[in-house]
Design an enzyme around this catalytic site. Structure first.
Site, PDB file in Angstrom:
ATOM      1  CG  ASP A   1      -2.136   1.013   0.958  1.00 30.08           C
ATOM      2  OD1 ASP A   1      -1.943   1.392  -0.203  1.00 30.08           O
ATOM      3  OD2 ASP A   1      -2.752   1.123   1.926  1.00 30.08           O
TER       4      ASP A   1
ATOM      5  CG  HIS B   1      -0.141   2.031  -9.287  1.00 31.29           C
ATOM      6  ND1 HIS B   1      -0.494   1.591  -8.090  1.00 31.29           N
ATOM      7  CD2 HIS B   1      -1.249   2.837  -9.684  1.00 31.29           C
ATOM      8  CE1 HIS B   1      -1.542   2.163  -7.637  1.00 31.29           C
ATOM      9  NE2 HIS B   1      -2.119   2.801  -8.839  1.00 31.29           N
TER      10      HIS B   1
ATOM     11  CG  LEU C   1       9.245 -17.091  -3.494  1.00 33.31           C
ATOM     12  CD1 LEU C   1       8.860 -17.372  -1.720  1.00 33.31           C
ATOM     13  CD2 LEU C   1       9.993 -15.813  -3.487  1.00 33.31           C
TER      14      LEU C   1
HETATM   15  C1  IPE Z   1      -5.411  -2.916  -0.418  1.00 32.61           C
HETATM   16  O1  IPE Z   1      -5.113  -1.401  -0.585  1.00 32.61           O
HETATM   17  C2  IPE Z   1      -5.287  -3.527  -1.754  1.00 32.61           C
HETATM   18  C3  IPE Z   1      -4.246  -3.661  -2.410  1.00 32.61           C
HETATM   19  C4  IPE Z   1      -2.939  -3.563  -1.880  1.00 32.61           C
HETATM   20  C5  IPE Z   1      -4.010  -4.392  -3.768  1.00 32.61           C
HETATM   21  P1  IPE Z   1      -6.161  -0.404  -0.766  1.00 32.61           P
HETATM   22  O2  IPE Z   1      -5.454   0.993  -0.827  1.00 32.61           O
HETATM   23  O3  IPE Z   1      -7.032  -0.689  -1.843  1.00 32.61           O
HETATM   24  O4  IPE Z   1      -7.052  -0.372   0.644  1.00 32.61           O
HETATM   25  P2  IPE Z   1      -7.978   0.509   1.402  1.00 32.61           P
HETATM   26  O5  IPE Z   1      -8.820   1.257   0.573  1.00 32.61           O
HETATM   27  O6  IPE Z   1      -6.939   1.645   2.022  1.00 32.61           O
HETATM   28  O7  IPE Z   1      -8.664  -0.281   2.640  1.00 32.61           O
HETATM   29  C1  IPE Z   2      -1.408   0.225  -3.472  1.00 31.75           C
HETATM   30  O1  IPE Z   2      -1.254   1.608  -3.630  1.00 31.75           O
HETATM   31  C2  IPE Z   2      -1.583  -0.420  -4.897  1.00 31.75           C
HETATM   32  C3  IPE Z   2      -3.041  -0.977  -5.181  1.00 31.75           C
HETATM   33  C4  IPE Z   2      -4.049  -0.710  -4.160  1.00 31.75           C
HETATM   34  C5  IPE Z   2      -3.110  -1.329  -6.567  1.00 31.75           C
HETATM   35  P1  IPE Z   2      -2.356   2.527  -3.586  1.00 31.75           P
HETATM   36  O2  IPE Z   2      -2.911   2.963  -5.003  1.00 31.75           O
HETATM   37  O3  IPE Z   2      -3.616   2.214  -2.652  1.00 31.75           O
HETATM   38  O4  IPE Z   2      -1.908   3.730  -2.697  1.00 31.75           O
HETATM   39  P2  IPE Z   2      -2.512   5.002  -1.972  1.00 31.75           P
HETATM   40  O5  IPE Z   2      -3.093   4.088  -0.801  1.00 31.75           O
HETATM   41  O6  IPE Z   2      -3.542   5.541  -2.509  1.00 31.75           O
HETATM   42  O7  IPE Z   2      -1.335   5.739  -1.612  1.00 31.75           O
HETATM   43 MG    MG Z   3      -4.077   2.506  -0.621  1.00 27.14          MG
END
Ligand code: IPE
Ligand code: IPE
Ligand code: MG
Length: 264
Positions: free
Chosen positions: A41, A58, A152
């Site tokens: 995240d 990303h 792995l």
């Molecule tokens: C969780 O992250 C999903 C992934 C890392 C793929 P999100 O950023 O989508 O989660 P929330 O919305 O903060 O709970």
């Molecule tokens: C995690 O990073 C990647 C996915 C959920 C695909 P985010 O895109 O959720 O990044 P933040 O939470 O908005 O910073």
């Molecule tokens: Mg996120």
């Protein structure tokens, strides 16, 4: 039960001063989780804080996965599930979803030979077969070509939701008992587990979530029932082997009791 023999630990602040090799050595002196789950995240925040577009976060996030793979192998972790795209991520703007799908295809194609070289077996988990055709095809090819990897197992949670996994398992279980409904009364956890997306993967020992968020967001709800949870403020694109080793050392300091009393 403790997480195993605790390693020497890392005192607050000390981790920054220690080299990657020293952290690895410390991590290797304690018990290593068999299955690690990572909620990657913070990609968006990482990008925006640098005046970049979210998608660049990303892209940088993929580099973090690549940095972590050799580190996981060095540690001797056997299974690692990466949360790539959740069933809730469809709520994001169409363009971002499209970008993420393309990134999965690109990563699956470009890193295929690297996975094979490293001995990594890749298995997607989730409702990934419902994704656009080119994503499904790229993942299927990756599965076929990496099937012999024995160092792995990397599970890519794509279009994954923990609740959906249980619903899908329940449906497949019910179907398999179609002509013997009476036996449904004998179904136990082990019978149910066999219908999860990747029954060969054991329960998750450790879940790591980056970016300071402290929630599971529908990740591995069944498999992580007794996992230790490690949260770090590091944003996923900044995460690397040092952070992974520190998370393992934190895990080793936990006392896993599984409902029992502490025995030592
Ligand atoms: C969780 O992250 C999903 C992934 C890392 C793929 P999100 O950023 O989508 O989660 P929330 O919305 O903060 O709970
Ligand atoms: C995690 O990073 C990647 C996915 C959920 C695909 P985010 O895109 O959720 O990044 P933040 O939470 O908005 O910073
Ligand atoms: Mg996120």
């Amino acid at each position: 039960m403790s997480a195993g023999e605790p390693s020497q630990g890392v005192a607050a602040g000390e981790g920054e001063a220690l080299s990657e090799d020293v952290l690895l050595e410390r991590a290797l002196s304690g018990s290593i989780p068999v299955h690690v789950g990572i909620v990657m995240d913070g990609n968006g925040r990482w990008a925006l804080s640098r005046g970049k577009k979210r998608y660049e976060g990303h892209r940088a996030g993929v580099e973090s996965i690549k940095r972590c793979l050799p580190a996981l192998i060095r540690l001797g972790v056997k299974f690692c599930t990466f949360y790539v795209f959740s069933t809730e991520n469809w709520k994001r703007p169409k363009q971002e979803v499209q970008f993420l799908m393309n990134l999965v295809v690109e990563y699956a194609k470009e890193d295929r030979s690297d996975f094979i070289k490293k001995g990594i077996r890749v298995t997607p988990v989730g409702r990934w077969r419902d994704l656009p055709r080119q994503v499904v095809q790229a993942l299927e090819r990756l599965v076929a070509d990496t099937a012999r990897g024995d160092k792995l197992s990397v599970l890519l949670a794509v279009n994954y939701g923990g609740r959906q996994e249980m619903v899908d398992a329940a449906k497949r279980l019910a179907a398999s008992y179609k002509d013997r409904e009476k036996e449904l009364a004998t179904v136990d956890e082990e019978d149910f587990r066999r219908f999860l997306y990747e029954p060969s993967a054991p329960d998750v020992d450790l879940v790591i979530r980056t970016s300071g968020e402290m929630r599971l967001s529908n990740f591995l709800l069944w498999e992580a029932a007794y996992a230790e949870l490690v949260f770090t403020d590091v944003l996923w694109p900044d995460f690397g082997p040092r952070d992974l080793y520190k998370a393992i050392i934190e895990y080793q300091g936990r006392h896993r009791r599984f409902g029992d009393v502490r025995r030592e």
